[in-house]
Scaffold this active site. Structure first.
Site, PDB file in Angstrom:
ATOM      1  N   TYR A  10      36.056  24.982  36.156  1.00  0.00           N
ATOM      2  CA  TYR A  10      37.126  24.792  37.135  1.00  0.00           C
ATOM      3  C   TYR A  10      36.876  23.585  38.034  1.00  0.00           C
ATOM      4  CZ  TYR A  10      39.904  29.027  36.435  1.00  0.00           C
ATOM      5  OH  TYR A  10      40.743  29.970  35.931  1.00  0.00           O
ATOM      6  N   LYS A  47      28.735  32.335  26.069  1.00  0.00           N
ATOM      7  CA  LYS A  47      28.738  31.929  24.665  1.00  0.00           C
ATOM      8  C   LYS A  47      27.428  31.170  24.441  1.00  0.00           C
ATOM      9  CE  LYS A  47      31.737  31.675  21.856  1.00  0.00           C
ATOM     10  NZ  LYS A  47      31.838  32.448  20.577  1.00  0.00           N
ATOM     11  N   ASP A  77      33.609  36.473  23.530  1.00  0.00           N
ATOM     12  CA  ASP A  77      34.665  36.853  22.582  1.00  0.00           C
ATOM     13  C   ASP A  77      34.472  38.300  22.132  1.00  0.00           C
ATOM     14  OD1 ASP A  77      32.324  36.054  21.287  1.00  0.00           O
ATOM     15  OD2 ASP A  77      33.346  35.132  19.579  1.00  0.00           O
ATOM     16  N   ASP A  89      37.925  34.787  34.398  1.00  0.00           N
ATOM     17  CA  ASP A  89      39.376  34.680  34.574  1.00  0.00           C
ATOM     18  C   ASP A  89      40.094  35.355  33.413  1.00  0.00           C
ATOM     19  OD1 ASP A  89      41.860  33.671  35.639  1.00  0.00           O
ATOM     20  OD2 ASP A  89      41.822  32.161  34.052  1.00  0.00           O
ATOM     21  N   ASP A 102      42.030  39.325  33.325  1.00  0.00           N
ATOM     22  CA  ASP A 102      43.429  39.580  32.968  1.00  0.00           C
ATOM     23  C   ASP A 102      43.511  40.624  31.868  1.00  0.00           C
ATOM     24  OD1 ASP A 102      44.595  37.789  34.775  1.00  0.00           O
ATOM     25  OD2 ASP A 102      45.993  37.016  33.269  1.00  0.00           O
TER      26      ASP A 102
HETATM   27  C1  IPM Z   1      43.286  33.894  39.081  1.00  0.00           C
HETATM   28  C2  IPM Z   1      44.336  32.862  38.754  1.00  0.00           C
HETATM   29  C3  IPM Z   1      43.870  31.524  39.291  1.00  0.00           C
HETATM   30  C4  IPM Z   1      42.599  31.164  38.553  1.00  0.00           C
HETATM   31  C5  IPM Z   1      44.912  30.404  39.200  1.00  0.00           C
HETATM   32  C6  IPM Z   1      46.174  30.779  39.926  1.00  0.00           C
HETATM   33  C7  IPM Z   1      44.359  29.113  39.732  1.00  0.00           C
HETATM   34  O1  IPM Z   1      44.564  32.848  37.391  1.00  0.00           O
HETATM   35  O2  IPM Z   1      42.982  34.064  40.276  1.00  0.00           O
HETATM   36  O3  IPM Z   1      42.808  34.539  38.163  1.00  0.00           O
HETATM   37  O4  IPM Z   1      42.644  30.665  37.412  1.00  0.00           O
HETATM   38  O5  IPM Z   1      41.526  31.382  39.120  1.00  0.00           O
HETATM   39 MG    MG Z   2      43.613  34.388  36.323  1.00  0.00          MG
END
Ligand code: IPM
Ligand code: MG
Length: 370
Positions: A143, A194, A227, A251, A255
């Protein structure tokens, strides 16, 4: 009675302001009934800040965030700002706050509440009672690594570059957070990388192993390729307790874990900095869901993730465990009672909007503390 708890509230864009209004109800309730008072300031971030101040997070907002005990963050972004140049994206608001406040540990619980077992995309047996904590490194890695950018060569051909960089210090400090947390939970850390293809992954595996052995020999440590972890999360999620990963893997996997719970609108998160000499730490709390522009302004968003983020704030920034549990129990009870916002609607339940959900939570808080 303490009145010096300073909060900065940054509602941001989309549904951020609507769900934050419901948090204010809970804060007011705490003021009235629990004899704690919060000193609250509000500020702009994301697209709202771009419109008003020309930047997704101004220097002044960063300074204010540093001066308070905790930041409660909503969500940023939306189609209105999709065409902004890369260095003026609303998302930079949260990235800047993480970086400038040194918030290196992003805690993302994925919990399946009994009332919502059927909302998961997985079979009920696989997820009933699921309680996983993802600890994501959040100020380093790809990042922020340099070099980065899109370069054009003499022939006009472009190359896009991002760099994954981790120092051992960055890995060690977030690993300690994960191990510490595991001790308070089921005593297991799964560290993902990884290491089979990435140098930073090799270092990650080595450093986490060293910290585990030297400082947390009582905590079970397992290394897993990222993975494979994605696959295992979908097939046997209950094997996990704490999952530790880099900014990018954390990240993605968070999700995925959120989707397992079937209710993005329910999940809070905390992003923490280092504890300083006086025992204080910077911290930011935000729901995992984004700004959901498709439903913004309709009064139907689920305020629970934002309210549960406030519960995390009570726990992590103020040590108010009892109050945090109270808020969490209120959420569980209201859902068990059959109220649902649209995102978690199920057959036979009562569908309600944002503010009715908020009101019901406050009534439940009254009941629980009567
Ligand atoms: C998260 C989001 C952020 C990230 C974006 C909005 C920059 O996806 O907080 O998971 O990638 O960190
Ligand atoms: Mg995210």
């Amino acid at each position: 009675m303490s009145s010096n708890k300073k909060l900065l509230i940054l509602p941001g864009d989309g549904i951020g302001p609507e769900v934050m209004r419901e948090v204010r109800r809970v804060v007011d309730w705490m003021d009235r009934r629990r004899h704690v008072s919060f000193n609250i300031e509000e500020g702009l971030v994301g697209g709202a800040a771009l419109d008003a101040e020309g930047t997704p997070c101004s220097d002044e907002t960063v300074e204010r965030a540093k001066a308070v005990d905790a930041v409660l963050f909503g969500s940023v972004g939306g189609p209105k700002w999709d065409s902004m140049p890369f260095d003026k994206r609303p998302e930079l608001g949260v990235l800047r706050l993480r970086k400038d406040l040194g918030l290196f540990a992003n805690l993302r619980p994925a919990v399946v509440l009994d009332a919502l077992v059927d909302a998961s995309s997985l079979k009920p047996d696989l997820v009933r009672g699921l309680d996983v904590m993802i600890v994501r490194e959040s100020t380093g890695g790809i990042y922020f690594g340099e070099p980065r950018g899109i370069h054009t060569d003499a022939n006009g051909k472009r190359t896009g570059i991002d760099t994954e960089v981790y120092t051992e210090g960055e890995i060690a400090r977030v690993a300690r957070i994960a191990f510490d947390l595991a001790r308070k939970r089921r005593n297991k850390v799964t560290s993902v990388e990884k290491a089979n293809v990435m140098q930073s992954g090799r270092l990650w595996r080595a450093v986490v192993g060293e910290i585990g052995k030297a400082e947390f020999p009582d905590v079970e440590l397992e290394h897993m390729y990222a993975d494979n972890c994605a696959m295992q999360l979908c097939s046997r999620p209950k094997q996990f307790d704490v999952i530790l990963g880099s900014n990018l893997f954390g990240d993605v996997l968070s999700d995925l874990a959120a989707a397992l719970t079937g209710s993005l609108g329910m999940l809070p998160s905390a992003t923490l900095g280092a504890v300083d000499a006086s025992g204080r730490r910077h911290a930011l709390y935000e729901p995992v869901h984004g700004s959901a522009p498709d439903i913004a302004g309709k009064g139907i968003a689920n305020p629970c993730a934002q309210i549960l983020s406030f519960a995390m704030l009570l726990r992590w920034s103020f040590g108010m465990e009892e109050d945090a549990r109270l808020v969490e129990t209120a959420v569980e009870n209201v859902l068990a009672g059959g109220l649902r916002t649209a995102d978690i609607m199920q057959p036979g339940m009562a569908r309600v909007g944002t503010s009715v959900m908020g009101e019901a939570l406050v009534r439940e808080l009254d009941k629980l503390s009567a």
